[in-house]
Design a protein around this motif. Structure first.
Motif, PDB file in Angstrom:
ATOM      1  N   CYS B 165      42.501  34.462  34.141  1.00 41.84           N
ATOM      2  CA  CYS B 165      42.024  35.589  34.798  1.00 41.84           C
ATOM      3  C   CYS B 165      42.419  35.852  36.252  1.00 41.84           C
ATOM      4  CB  CYS B 165      40.645  35.768  34.517  1.00 41.84           C
ATOM      5  SG  CYS B 165      40.038  36.206  32.989  1.00 41.84           S
ATOM      6  N   HIS B 166      42.339  34.694  36.642  1.00 42.52           N
ATOM      7  CA  HIS B 166      42.774  34.562  38.335  1.00 42.52           C
ATOM      8  C   HIS B 166      44.094  34.841  38.220  1.00 42.52           C
ATOM      9  CE1 HIS B 166      38.725  33.030  39.595  1.00 42.52           C
ATOM     10  NE2 HIS B 166      38.584  34.345  39.947  1.00 42.52           N
ATOM     11  N   GLU B 167      44.889  34.375  37.777  1.00 44.52           N
ATOM     12  CA  GLU B 167      46.328  34.389  37.640  1.00 44.52           C
ATOM     13  C   GLU B 167      46.668  35.940  37.128  1.00 44.52           C
ATOM     14  OE1 GLU B 167      46.796  29.819  35.944  1.00 44.52           O
ATOM     15  OE2 GLU B 167      47.564  31.572  34.703  1.00 44.52           O
ATOM     16  N   PHE B 168      46.203  36.307  36.324  1.00 43.55           N
ATOM     17  CA  PHE B 168      46.585  37.751  35.855  1.00 43.55           C
ATOM     18  C   PHE B 168      46.239  38.608  37.012  1.00 43.55           C
ATOM     19  CE2 PHE B 168      45.737  41.884  33.723  1.00 43.55           C
ATOM     20  CZ  PHE B 168      46.965  42.126  33.193  1.00 43.55           C
ATOM     21  N   GLN B 169      45.185  38.316  37.776  1.00 42.20           N
ATOM     22  CA  GLN B 169      44.543  39.212  39.009  1.00 42.20           C
ATOM     23  C   GLN B 169      45.856  39.052  39.979  1.00 42.20           C
ATOM     24  OE1 GLN B 169      40.463  38.118  39.638  1.00 42.20           O
ATOM     25  NE2 GLN B 169      39.965  39.812  38.784  1.00 42.20           N
ATOM     26  N   HIS B 170      46.096  37.738  40.224  1.00 41.33           N
ATOM     27  CA  HIS B 170      47.070  37.615  41.447  1.00 41.33           C
ATOM     28  C   HIS B 170      48.512  38.421  41.053  1.00 41.33           C
ATOM     29  CE1 HIS B 170      45.725  35.058  44.367  1.00 41.33           C
ATOM     30  NE2 HIS B 170      45.115  34.582  43.714  1.00 41.33           N
ATOM     31  N   TYR B 171      48.748  38.619  39.714  1.00 41.37           N
ATOM     32  CA  TYR B 171      50.197  39.334  39.614  1.00 41.37           C
ATOM     33  C   TYR B 171      49.849  40.846  39.727  1.00 41.37           C
ATOM     34  CZ  TYR B 171      53.482  41.848  36.888  1.00 41.37           C
ATOM     35  OH  TYR B 171      54.490  42.673  36.646  1.00 41.37           O
ATOM     36  N   LEU B 172      48.634  41.114  39.388  1.00 42.43           N
ATOM     37  CA  LEU B 172      48.356  42.650  39.659  1.00 42.43           C
ATOM     38  C   LEU B 172      48.343  42.852  41.321  1.00 42.43           C
ATOM     39  CD1 LEU B 172      45.525  43.404  37.412  1.00 42.43           C
ATOM     40  CD2 LEU B 172      48.110  43.831  37.037  1.00 42.43           C
ATOM     41  N   ILE B 173      47.982  41.884  42.103  1.00 44.18           N
ATOM     42  CA  ILE B 173      47.753  41.947  43.357  1.00 44.18           C
ATOM     43  C   ILE B 173      49.239  42.024  43.977  1.00 44.18           C
ATOM     44  CG2 ILE B 173      47.329  40.732  45.679  1.00 44.18           C
ATOM     45  CD1 ILE B 173      44.637  39.669  44.167  1.00 44.18           C
ATOM     46  N   VAL B 174      50.098  41.220  43.347  1.00 44.43           N
ATOM     47  CA  VAL B 174      51.429  41.051  44.162  1.00 44.43           C
ATOM     48  C   VAL B 174      52.220  42.179  43.727  1.00 44.43           C
ATOM     49  CG1 VAL B 174      53.667  39.767  43.766  1.00 44.43           C
ATOM     50  CG2 VAL B 174      51.461  38.411  43.812  1.00 44.43           C
ATOM     51  N   THR B 175      52.143  42.831  42.556  1.00 45.43           N
ATOM     52  CA  THR B 175      52.709  43.675  42.089  1.00 45.43           C
ATOM     53  C   THR B 175      52.102  45.194  42.340  1.00 45.43           C
ATOM     54  OG1 THR B 175      51.810  43.720  40.009  1.00 45.43           O
ATOM     55  CG2 THR B 175      53.810  42.807  40.187  1.00 45.43           C
ATOM     56  N   ASN B 176      51.047  45.259  42.885  1.00 44.46           N
ATOM     57  CA  ASN B 176      50.179  46.515  43.369  1.00 44.46           C
ATOM     58  C   ASN B 176      50.117  47.367  41.964  1.00 44.46           C
ATOM     59  OD1 ASN B 176      49.700  45.683  45.840  1.00 44.46           O
ATOM     60  ND2 ASN B 176      51.900  46.528  46.405  1.00 44.46           N
ATOM     61  N   SER B 177      50.048  46.638  40.899  1.00 47.30           N
ATOM     62  CA  SER B 177      50.040  47.568  39.788  1.00 47.30           C
ATOM     63  C   SER B 177      48.520  47.899  39.236  1.00 47.30           C
ATOM     64  CB  SER B 177      50.783  47.062  38.492  1.00 47.30           C
ATOM     65  OG  SER B 177      50.401  45.378  38.448  1.00 47.30           O
ATOM     66  N   LEU B 178      47.595  47.733  39.937  1.00 45.93           N
ATOM     67  CA  LEU B 178      46.069  48.203  39.695  1.00 45.93           C
ATOM     68  C   LEU B 178      46.385  49.661  40.026  1.00 45.93           C
ATOM     69  CD1 LEU B 178      43.497  47.125  38.583  1.00 45.93           C
ATOM     70  CD2 LEU B 178      42.873  47.181  40.970  1.00 45.93           C
ATOM     71  N   ARG B 179      45.773  50.656  38.988  1.00 43.13           N
ATOM     72  CA  ARG B 179      45.878  51.722  39.397  1.00 43.13           C
ATOM     73  C   ARG B 179      44.451  52.574  39.580  1.00 43.13           C
ATOM     74  NH1 ARG B 179      49.684  51.318  40.709  1.00 43.13           N
ATOM     75  NH2 ARG B 179      51.821  51.324  39.976  1.00 43.13           N
ATOM     76  N   LYS B 180      43.590  52.094  38.736  1.00 39.91           N
ATOM     77  CA  LYS B 180      42.159  52.868  38.616  1.00 39.91           C
ATOM     78  C   LYS B 180      41.107  51.948  38.389  1.00 39.91           C
ATOM     79  CE  LYS B 180      43.920  57.357  37.034  1.00 39.91           C
ATOM     80  NZ  LYS B 180      44.313  58.135  35.696  1.00 39.91           N
TER      81      LYS B 180
END
Lengths: 781, 675
Positions: B165-180
């Motif tokens: 989960c943390h790895e996945f979150q890190h990906y989202l952080i790096v790519t700024n792909s969290l939307r809502k």
């Protein structure tokens, strides 16, 4: 032992009481009793015994030696024969003598050998507690001499009293005695419970018992000390048994094994076989870590219809917020309803709640359960592909023009035309839209001012024949009214318009007379023929005064008149069943005063013709009989189309005024007596495009609005109502006609099962007029 | 004559197989079948005709597609299951003989190891497919990452879930792909967009999960096994697509100190495979070090500050240029009848710049993990938090002057009672009293972060000040549709015509009845409000009201007033319309009266309001009736099939609109109550 006891009693009694007789009697009684109890075979012996017993027992009592007595009593019967028996008897006698003498005194006086008194003292009988023992009273006193000296005697010595000690009975003698008593062999004294008889052992069994008793091996004939037999010799043989040489495998190592071992060795050296190493934790950890790209060579798979991906969960709504807008919070009633409902029946699994700030939000208690249920759904719930409805019901509704667009249409009754007596059968609005002509059962044709309802002109065409139909000639250059009453058709010019037009119209009609006159009169032969076209004649002077200009005598009742658009021709139909087919339909030319019968034969199928209309723009004549509508091309003189509305009896039909102008499609409405209104698109099919059944009674008349401005049509029915529809035809070939029901106009009274008989439209306005069976006409606007 | 067709040889009878038949065909036990189905994604089907699919008369409950089961027959996992069964027998035998060591050896060395790689490739032939199915995986794994370890849930599984989960979150952080994201009562919903796929998942709040008895952990564990493998592959692919090394470097020690996300260090993957930190994470070390190396710390801070500012500048510059070139222009249709083409909402760059210029400090009562993730995913690089929240913060010092925003979740903070000037004080980090305010920074409640990111812009922080009543938190996924109630819009906008008047009339009647009740309610509310205020004051600990607060309030009130005025205008407009209509009706009446030959008295037409209202109501009623008539008329022209369909649709729409009407009436009541 019973006998001695009884004797003792007797003794005791004799001692105490001296009455012998009483005693004896009792004794005898007793003895007799006893004897009875005893066995019979011992009777004689017992009698003998009795005598001796009485004596012996006396002594016994004194000496207190029961056993000896017994013995003696036993021995008595056997004494006569053997020496031993004699001896015993002797001793007993001796004893008896002595004891009897001793009894009364401590001593006895006997005469010794010399005759002198001799005091013989009783033996002192010591008590039990006396020190004195008489153990050796019977001891042999012969002293230290061999017993063999007495071998020849029956006694073996003397006791202390000098009495002979008789040689005791030997074992042999006892055995002999016991042997003399017969006991069956194998007697056990037990009772066999199975048979109920005494159990007796057999010889073998007895033998077995004996052997067991003696610790012997019970098996018969077993020899425990048999000589050993040497089955395997303990001696070693020097010479081999077989002369075959020993195989190599016995002493050489296996090459195959060596090969296999070498294989393994090689494998280990090459690292193919690794020595066992217990797995470490690192391996486990590394196992979880993915180190290659699974989708390095991804290839899309075509979607299979049976593959249904799991539906995603819907996103949360406002009410799931931790701080929702206050209107989403449940009020008391809702909360109570939610709490009381079964968890399965609840629409939401949670109650919306406002926590105000994030720190106050508690954990959601059903979280794990919900996720678990999602898991269950994923693998356990059947999946079905359902095409979801586009939940917009508006899209399903037919695209309708807005009500504003549909307006205007007649909505209310504006004018009522009263004057006719009886039904008003027919009416027509003149092309200028100012006047209304009506015809009724009273045989009169009346013309009214349309807007005000004032009657302007009136003519009575016949006395008894009703006016079946009135029709204005189209076109504004002349005002000519055609009316059919009875068998005749009347052409009239009502004096209502301004004089110029009236003059023009009169001239128009009169021109025909000249044309007819110029034509040669028909020959006699032709005249005889039945279907000769009738000659137009001038009306009677009374009618001519009113404005009737010409009369066409058709010989049959005309029910339908329809003008051609140009106003030169009109077609009439005589639907009566008695009418010959050839003269049922006739086309009249106004300018030539000419009548023609275009059909020679009857129209096939569907009974007599009902009504006929010209096509508004093409030279086509539509003729309706009871069930079909046929279109004939007049210029080419052939049948173009047959329309089958499917009605039982067509009452009327009308052709859309813009047919074949904007587009190629002809549209037709057909009304029928079986309550149907049918819309036909001739391009589409022979069958109706729409079948409308909104009337409860027969439809008498249908009519399109004559101008193209208002896409309206109306029908009149016997239920006393008119229905107004919107029926727009677009120029687009792809889109079908739009039909919108607009209005039901009620006002006419139903009289004699008849309601509204005819309807007509105002040529320019969206007004319509209707003729009712109640004798009125109504203008609707 | 055609050959007679035998029954049950084709069609549905052949295509569907019951579960019992399937289990028998595969020769495995039911639990094994269940696992296999979960792994392979085989699910029951609903035959179109159950009677035809079932060979016997008893209605069978579950049907599987026969080809699915046939396809399972060749599954390598099936052999593994059989091996497992054989091994279980062996172990049972040796245990029966009392050979415990044998049994343990067997268990340790011979247990067949399941690999699900091929299954994942089969189920998700392309990466997009896998992304599409990631919703459930993430939800379940985030749940398991937050579960306490029990016998059913071994700590190893939990650790694995946490790592993934943390790895996945890190990906989202790096790519700024969290939307809502959305704070619900169940947990926190997140939505990310990866390669065009919207992935939504739910993370529970950090509480010990309550487990009822009817939860079978074996089933969930099977799912978790599958999902961990899936997410592992997805993470690998995502990381490698960015050129990052997978797995990222994991610092066990800082993880033990509660660093969570910060325990991972992402490294670039270069040719010579030398690890290179791409994200310079300045994790301040433990407090023990802090005191010793204070000077160093200060220097480092200075450097960071400089770097940070530079970075911000750069980013801003980049932003502007990008806006000039890359951004999608907004297309607006000029004519009303034209179609509106959908356009994407926000891009990653915008998301990455939202919080970039700020330095946040998370107070210890605020939830650190979601806030850190969200802030980082929206571009914030410098986040500090209290030392008790764990390692990995930008700063643990609350008095740090670089902090621009502080996220607090406490009752009202009075301003002014600052204990000391932070620059002068020594060891101020420990001495900041809770509830004090440090000037020069914005104090906000956590909801501000969520609302900002959902809106895609920075909202007014004064609405979210500590102790303020927050604006309602709305789900970003609900699209305003026709007939549905929209809490954002004003009541007047979405009311049906005349609804308010009708409601008024009704409420008038109700008022009289329920007057007493309402009074009682109001009293209760008052008392509860008092309680609340007391609590708050106790919590706050401070009794001096801040001037800032007052200002804010004034501003608010002003703005409200302005808004109110706008509202009045609207109302006035509507009223004027009404008046027009009334005038028209009056005119109509006059005409009618004239026609009837009666003298028309204006007095009777009346300014009487009640009459007017009733006439309006009548009008509305008649209009409604007309509409209904219209509908009936339209329905007449439809075929029966279509009509039924229409009625079905009408039913559901009606339900929706009723719900909306209910919400509207509630709101109306509330607004009236406020006035």
């Amino acid at each position: 032992m019973d006998a001695p006891k009884s004797s003792k009693k007797r003794k005791a009694v004799t001692r105490d009481v001296e009455e012998e007789a009483g005693l004896f009697s009792g004794d005898e009684l007793d003895a007799g009793d006893l004897d009875g109890a005893l066995s019979d075979n011992a009777n004689e012996l017992s009698s003998d015994e009795d005598v001796s017993d009485s004596e012996v027992e006396l002594i016994d009592d004194l000496s207190d030696e029961d056993e000896d007595d017994e013995l003696a009593s036993d021995e008595i019967p056997s004494d006569g024969e053997e020496s031993l028996g004699k001896k015993l008897a002797l001793t007993t006698i001796d004893q008896g003598e002595t004891s009897s003498e001793e009894e009364p005194l401590n001593y006895r006086i006997e005469k010794d050998a010399n005759g002198n008194d001799r005091y013989i003292y009783d033996e002192i009988n010591p008590d039990d507690n006396s020190e004195y023992s008489d153990a050796d009273e019977n001891a042999n006193t012969i002293g230290n001499i061999p017993l063999s000296f007495y071998d020849q005697y029956p006694h073996i010595g003397y006791d202390i009293n000098g009495k002979k000690i008789m040689r005791p009975a030997t074992g042999e003698a006892l055995d002999a005695l016991l042997d003399s008593i017969e006991i069956p062999k194998g007697w056990t004294g037990l009772t066999d419970p199975s048979t109920g008889k005494p159990l007796e052992l057999s010889q073998d069994e007895l033998e077995l018992l004996r052997k067991v008793q003696m610790n012997e091996i019970p098996d018969e004939g077993y020899n425990p000390y048999e000589p050993t037999v040497e089955w395997f010799t303990s001696k070693e043989e020097v010479m081999p048994i077989s002369a075959a040489p020993e195989p190599k495998r016995r002493f050489l190592p296996s090459k195959h094994e060596a090969k296999r071992v070498m294989k393994i060795v090689k494998a280990i050296r090459e690292g193919r076989i690794l020595p066992y190493k217990p797995p470490s934790d690192d391996d486990d950890k590394n196992k979880d870590i993915i180190n290659y790209d699974l989708w390095a060579d991804e290839a899309e798979r075509p979607d299979h219809p049976m593959h249904i991906p799991a539906p995603k969960l819907p996103p949360p709504g406002y009410e799931e917020s931790y701080h929702p807008p206050p209107e989403y919070l449940p009020d008391k009633k809702e909360r109570k309803a939610w709490e009381e409902a079964d968890p399965e029946d609840r629409e939401q699994e949670y109650l919306p709640n406002d926590f105000g700030s994030l720190r106050k939000v508690p954990g959601y208690e059903n979280f794990v359960k919900e996720k678990f249920e999602r898991c269950l759904d994923l693998y356990l719930a059947p999946r079905v592909r359902r095409s979801k409805l586009n939940i917009d019901p508006e899209s399903l509704l037919p695209k309708l023009p807005s009500p504003e667009e549909l307006k205007p249409f007649p909505t209310a009754c504006a004018t009522v035309f009263r004057g006719h007596k009886g039904r008003v059968r027919t009416l027509a609005v003149d092309p200028s839209g100012m006047w209304l002509a009506t015809g009724g059962d009273d045989g009169s044709v009346r013309v009214w001012e349309l807007l005000t309802g004032r009657q302007i002109w009136n003519v009575k065409l016949g006395e008894e024949d009703p006016v079946n139909v009135v029709r204005w000639r189209p076109g504004k250059d002349a005002v000519i009214l055609a009316a059919a009453a009875g068998d005749d058709i009347f052409l009239m010019v009502p004096p209502i318009a301004d004089p110029e037009i009236e003059k023009a119209s009169l001239e128009y009609i009169d021109a025909g007379w000249g044309y007819a006159a110029s034509k040669p009169p028909p020959s006699a032969a032709e005249e005889n023929k039945k279907n000769t076209p009738p000659q137009w004649i001038r009306p009677s002077s009374s009618l001519a005064e009113y404005g009737v200009c010409a009369v066409i005598p058709l010989r049959y009742v005309v029910k339908s008149i329809s003008w051609h658009r140009r106003g030169d021709y009109f077609v009439t139909v005589c639907p009566g069943s008695s009418t010959p087919a050839s003269v049922a339909i006739s086309i009249h030319t106004l300018s030539k005063h000419l009548t023609q019968f275009p059909f020679r034969r009857r129209i096939k199928g569907g009974g007599p013709p009902q009504t006929a209309h010209f096509h508004p723009s093409k030279p086509i004549l539509f003729v309706a009989n009871q069930r079909t509508v046929r279109a004939y091309d007049l210029s080419r003189q052939l049948l173009v189309k047959i329309v089958q509305p499917g009605a039982r009896w067509i009452s009327s039909f009308d052709i859309h005024p813009t047919s074949s102008t904007a587009s190629g499609g002809d549209n037709l409405i057909v009304g029928s007596y079986d309550r149907r209104l049918l819309w036909h698109d001739l391009e589409l099919s022979q069958r109706p495009y729409k079948t409308l059944r909104y009337h409860r009674k027969a439809i008498r008349s249908v009519r399109f609005h004559p101008s193209g401005r208002y896409p309206l049509f109306a029908d009149a029915s016997d239920d006393g109502s008119l229905q107004i529809f919107h029926g727009s035809v677009t120029g687009d070939m792809l889109s079908n006609a739009t039909i919108v029901p607009l209005k039901v106009l009620k006002g006419h009274k139903v009289t004699g099962e008849l309601g509204v008989l005819e309807v007509d439209w105002h040529p320019r306005e969206a007004w319509c007029v209707s003729a009712g069976a109640d004798g009125t006409c109504r203008l609707w606007m | 004559m055609a050959k007679i067709k035998k029954k049950g040889t084709s069609g549905q009878a052949k295509n569907y197989i019951t579960r019992t038949q399937a289990v028998r065909k595969l020769q495995i036990s039911l639990p094994d079948f269940r696992r296999l189905c979960i792994f392979k994604g085989i699910y029951p089907r609903e035959p179109r005709n159950k009677k035809k699919a079932a060979k016997n008369s008893t209605p069978s409950t579950t049907f599987y597609y026969t080809k699915d089961i046939q396809y399972l027959l060749h599954e390598p996992l099936l052999r593994k299951f059989r091996d497992q069964k054989a091994l279980a027998k062996k172990i049972a035998r040796s245990l029966g003989r009392g050979e415990v060591s044998d049994a343990s050896r067997l268990e340790k060395n011979h247990a067949p190891k399941l690999t699900l790689d091929h299954v994942i490739k089969e189920r998700y032939p392309t990466f997009i497919d896998a992304l599409r199915d990631l919703d459930d995986a993430l939800s379940l794994l985030f749940l398991f990452a937050n579960l306490p370890s029990t016998t059913h849930v071994p700590p190893k599984t939990i650790a694995l879930c946490q790592r993934l989960c943390h790895e996945f979150q890190h990906y989202l952080i790096v790519t700024n792909s969290l939307r809502k994201s959305f704070l619900s009562i169940k947990g926190i919903y997140y939505q990310a967009t990866i390669q065009g796929q919207d992935i939504m998942w739910l993370v529970p709040y950090r509480f010990v999960q309550k487990v009822n008895g009817d939860v079978d952990y074996r089933i969930m564990a099977t799912f978790v096994e599958f999902y961990t493998t899936l997410l592992g592959f997805v993470n690998f692919r995502l990381y490698s697509s960015l050129g990052l090394r997978y797995p990222p470097k994991f610092d066990t020690r800082s993880d033990e100190n509660g660093a969570e996300l910060a325990a991972f260090t992402l490294e670039g993957r270069t040719v010579d495979e030398t690890p290179k930190a791409i994200e310079a994470k300045k994790s301040t070390s433990s407090s023990a070090n802090k005191v010793a190396s204070k000077d160093v710390q200060a220097q480092v801070d200075k450097v960071i500050k400089k770097a940070g500012l530079d970075k911000v500048k750069d980013e801003q510059a980049v932003e502007t240029t990008e806006e000039a070139t890359d951004a999608i222009d907004k297309f607006e249709p000029t004519a009303p009848e034209a179609d509106t083409l959908p356009q994407p909402d926000i891009s990653g760059d915008e998301a990455g710049a939202l919080f970039a210029p700020f330095t946040f400090y998370i107070s210890r009562e605020a939830p650190k993990a979601p806030l850190e993730f969200m802030l980082r995913a929206f571009g914030c690089k410098r986040i500090g938090w209290d030392a008790v929240l764990g390692d990995g913060a930008f700063t643990h010092d609350e008095t740090d002057t670089r902090i621009t925003h502080q996220i607090v979740d406490r009752p009202a903070l009075p301003e002014g009672a600052l204990p000391a000037v932070p620059a002068a004080s020594e060891g101020a980090a420990q001495k900041v009293r809770p509830g004090t305010r440090i000037p020069g920074r914005t104090y906000i409640q956590p909801q501000w972060v969520w609302d900002c990111m959902n809106e895609g812009k920075l909202l007014r922080p004064d609405l979210y000040a500590p102790g303020a009543t927050l604006p309602p938190h709305l789900s970003p996924w609900v699209k305003p549709t026709r007939n549905a109630y929209d809490p954002r819009a004003s009541l007047a906008e979405q009311e049906e015509e005349g609804e308010a008047d009708m409601a008024e009339e009704e409420s008038d009647e109700e008022m009289e009845e329920a007057g007493d009740e309402k009074k009682a309610d109001a009293k209760a509310e008052e008392s509860s409000a008092e309680d609340d205020s007391e609590e708050e004051s106790v919590d706050g600990g401070m009794d001096v009201a801040g001037t800032d607060d007052d200002d804010d309030d004034e501003e608010e009130s002003e703005s409200e007033e302005v808004e109110d005025f706008g509202g009045f205008e609207d109302e006035a407009a509507s009223e004027s319309e009404d008046e027009e209509e009334a005038a028209r009706t009056q005119h109509q009446k006059e005409l009618e009266a004239e026609a009837a030959g009666l003298p028309f008295s204006s007095a009777s037409a009346g300014d009487d309001k009640g009459k007017k209202k009733s006439s309006q109501a009548k009008k509305i009623a008649s209009k409604k009736r007309k509409e209904e008539e219209e509908l009936e008329r339209q329905k007449m022209m439809m075929s029966r099939k279509k009509r039924k369909l229409l009625e079905k649709m009408m039913y559901s729409n009606k339900k929706q609109s009723e719900e909306a009407a209910k919400l509207r009436s509630k709101r109306r009541k509330m607004e009236k109550g406020d006035n």
